[in-house]
Structure formats: structure tokens, C-alpha cells
Design an enzyme around this catalytic site. Sequence first.
Site, PDB file in Angstrom:
ATOM      1  N   GLN A   1      -4.274  -4.765   7.231  1.00  0.00           N
ATOM      2  CA  GLN A   1      -5.179  -5.803   6.746  1.00  0.00           C
ATOM      3  C   GLN A   1      -5.051  -7.111   7.530  1.00  0.00           C
ATOM      4  OE1 GLN A   1      -7.510  -5.233   4.559  1.00  0.00           O
ATOM      5  NE2 GLN A   1      -6.834  -3.185   3.969  1.00  0.00           N
TER       6      GLN A   1
ATOM      7  N   CYS B   1      -4.653   2.270  -3.870  1.00  0.00           N
ATOM      8  CA  CYS B   1      -3.419   2.826  -3.293  1.00  0.00           C
ATOM      9  C   CYS B   1      -2.247   1.867  -3.464  1.00  0.00           C
ATOM     10  CB  CYS B   1      -3.608   3.170  -1.821  1.00  0.00           C
ATOM     11  SG  CYS B   1      -4.759   4.515  -1.531  1.00  0.00           S
TER      12      CYS B   1
ATOM     13  N   ASP C   1       3.346  -3.518   8.173  1.00  0.00           N
ATOM     14  CA  ASP C   1       2.051  -2.862   7.975  1.00  0.00           C
ATOM     15  C   ASP C   1       0.985  -3.904   8.299  1.00  0.00           C
ATOM     16  OD1 ASP C   1      -0.371  -1.937   6.988  1.00  0.00           O
ATOM     17  OD2 ASP C   1       0.379  -1.446   4.985  1.00  0.00           O
TER      18      ASP C   1
ATOM     19  N   LYS D   1     -10.678  -0.476  10.397  1.00  0.00           N
ATOM     20  CA  LYS D   1     -10.819  -1.680   9.581  1.00  0.00           C
ATOM     21  C   LYS D   1     -11.226  -2.898  10.411  1.00  0.00           C
ATOM     22  CE  LYS D   1      -7.292  -0.100   6.272  1.00  0.00           C
ATOM     23  NZ  LYS D   1      -8.140   0.225   5.121  1.00  0.00           N
TER      24      LYS D   1
ATOM     25  N   HIS E   1       0.868  -1.179   0.000  1.00  0.00           N
ATOM     26  CA  HIS E   1       0.000   0.000   0.000  1.00  0.00           C
ATOM     27  C   HIS E   1       0.903   1.227   0.000  1.00  0.00           C
ATOM     28  CE1 HIS E   1      -2.832   2.990   1.617  1.00  0.00           C
ATOM     29  NE2 HIS E   1      -3.807   2.163   1.304  1.00  0.00           N
TER      30      HIS E   1
END
Length: 407
Positions: free
Chosen positions: A201, A361, A198, A224, A121
Site C-alpha cells: 500500500q 484480509c 510490506d 496496485k 494484512h
Amino acid sequence: MNAKEIRELFPILNQEVNGHPLVYLDNAATSQKPIQVIEALERYYREYNSNVHRGVHTLGTLATDGYEGAREKVRKFINAKEAAEVIFTRGTTTGLNFVAQGYARNFIGEGDEIVTTEVEHHSNFIPWQQIAKLTGATLKFIPLQPDGTITVEAAEQTITPNTKLVAMGYVSNVLGSINPVKEVASIVHRHGGVMVVDGAQAAPHLKVDVQDLDCDFFAFSGHKMAGPTGIGALYGKRHLLEKMEPVEFGGEMIDFVDLYDSTWKELPWKFEAGTPIIGGAIGLGAAIDFVESIGMDAIRDHEQKLVSYAMEQMSTIEGMKIYGPRERSGLVTFTMGDVHPHDIATVLDAEGIAVRAGHHCCQPLMKFLKVSATARASFYLYNTEEDVDALVKGLIKTKEYFGNVFS
């Protein structure tokens, strides 16, 4: 509790969009919020809204207890060693930028290497691009497999003794692929570098254990995973956070201020300048309580069944191309013939079905996939097979509407 029962806890899902029952399949962008989170936010603003840490009055104490109690919930949720290693941020993007500006900018220089991937991303791509420009470091990329996945062998060949930092998403927001961050972290540490993950997700869908992963930094967002927008957390190992300089300066993060110099508070507060996101943190704590009441393993199992069913049903549609590996997290990214993904999303929206369309993105990944954009359906704990059936029905209708591009 099954998905249909869970769905009843999300007020926003009980509505029609364009004359159809809402089918919300844009969870990788942001999830919906259960009544428990909404009520926790309302209770804070109705009953004990106050600033934290500073006051000795009753409301201030309640707010501080709620805020720091949420930090402890985050600590347990990701299994950090101590609450001091958890910094509240606006979200994943802010957390990654804190690492870039507070750590990488000060400890990476010319001749050093920063390693990342084309799958990332932009939030886990542009900060390292900018740090490489500022410091003279070399930016390198782990080669991808044809399906966009990352292998440990490719990482091993890319990471060298000059590699000071590796930044990698745990789960791809486009492909749904689950990357081998634990194994890569081991390689990075063998060469003396740090591992930045990261987790945007991953945190909503997988059981996360930062000590088991042995990552040095881990960033994720609340919105999220059934929490409010504008709140997230950055985990960092204590010895690294103590070396870092703050990125923001002002009230609350200081220990002592003189005319020409200042000193900072201890962890984690030296990174939380000004009035923090108090309501958001309390809401994130409520979201953690909620997803843990369902069970992260149960969420994972449900999404696995749903995404397998979706891929099976969608694959029967002529012209359908699904990107990424078979084994994946709960999303399906696809194109359909020559129909532009924005057109797919527009037709689906007319049927009350919300999906995402665009480059997500991830423009370097789109270039790797040789497309300008894709459509994405992403699932969460409240989605059902009926939602998938509605999606497939909508895609068939889209195909019929744009029938000429399939001839």
C-alpha cells in the site's frame, strides 16, 4: 496533468455500471491500468514475445532487454543499490513468503522472537505465524494505540535482543496509517535483527527509498500501482539474499546440475526459477514510467486533498464511523450505523460505485476494532472530488434505504 485528464488515459473508467457512470473506489485492492501499460503488454505479445536469457536470436534478445530493463526501473523506483537486489515475484504475498521460507526458516530458532502487529494484512501475518510454529520461535505483537496506530515507543518496548525479525506494513490497507518503519528498522538493527516491510500500500502512493528506510526486505505488487496483475518485486540487501536458499527449484536458476547435487546462479536469478513473468515485468516497468511521469509527490498531494475532502463530507452523515488516524494515506474505512458493510457495498454498486466490504484480509485488526467487517473507499490518481460526491450521495441513499437501523 489534473485528475480528469489522467482519467482519460484509463479506458475501463469510461463506462457505465448498472446504468451509472463508473466510480471506481477500490484501488487498495487493485488499481486500473492506463493505456500506456496496456499497449506495452500488447506490444510485447505482438512484436517480441520470447523467453529470456536463454536464446541468442533477435526476439530473445529484445525480451531479455525488456525484462532486465524493467528490473532496473524497479531498482531506481525504490532506490535499491543494485539491480541484483531486485527479485521479480508474483506480488507482495510471494515476496513475503520467500523471506519467510528462504530466510526466516533457516536463521530463526527456538528462543528467538518474531515481532509483528495486529494491523497487518494476512500476507504479512500468516507467514510469520507459520514460521513461529515451525521453528519454536515466539511471536510477539507491538501494542496498538486506540486508533490502531503504532508508536516508536511501543516498538522500542517490544523489540529485545532476542528479536530476530520484525515484519511491518508501511501503510495499513484498512486504516491508511503510515507506520514508522524507518525508526523501527533502526531499533531492530540495534538489537541485531532484520526488518521486513510490506510495501503493497506504500509503493503506489508514496516515494519509497529502501536505502533511506534501511529496511532489509521490501515487497510490493504491480497491480496496485497501475501495473498488471501477477507481478511484483522483492527487494533484499545483497548480503541477506546471498545467505538465503532458493524457495523454488528448476530451470534458469541453476548454475550446474549433477546427479546428486546442484549449484545456483548468482543474484537475482537464483530466486527466479523457470520462465519468469516476462510480460508482467515489462508491464510493471511501463507502470513505473507512468506514475513517475505524474510524479509520486503529486500523486501523494492529490490523494491527501481527496481523502481530507472525503472524510469531511462523510462525517456529516448520521451514524458514520471512520476508523484510523486523521493523517493517513488515500483511503477511508468506515461503518454506518448497523448497516452491514456488504449491504452498503451492494447499494453503492447499484449506483455504479465500487467499494470494498469485508475484513480486508485483516481479521486480527477487525477483532481489535471490535467489528466483523467494514466498508472501504480507496482513492488513486484518477479519482476526483466528483467521485467523492457520488460516494456521499450513495451513502445517503443507503442510509435512507436502511432507515430503520438508525431510528
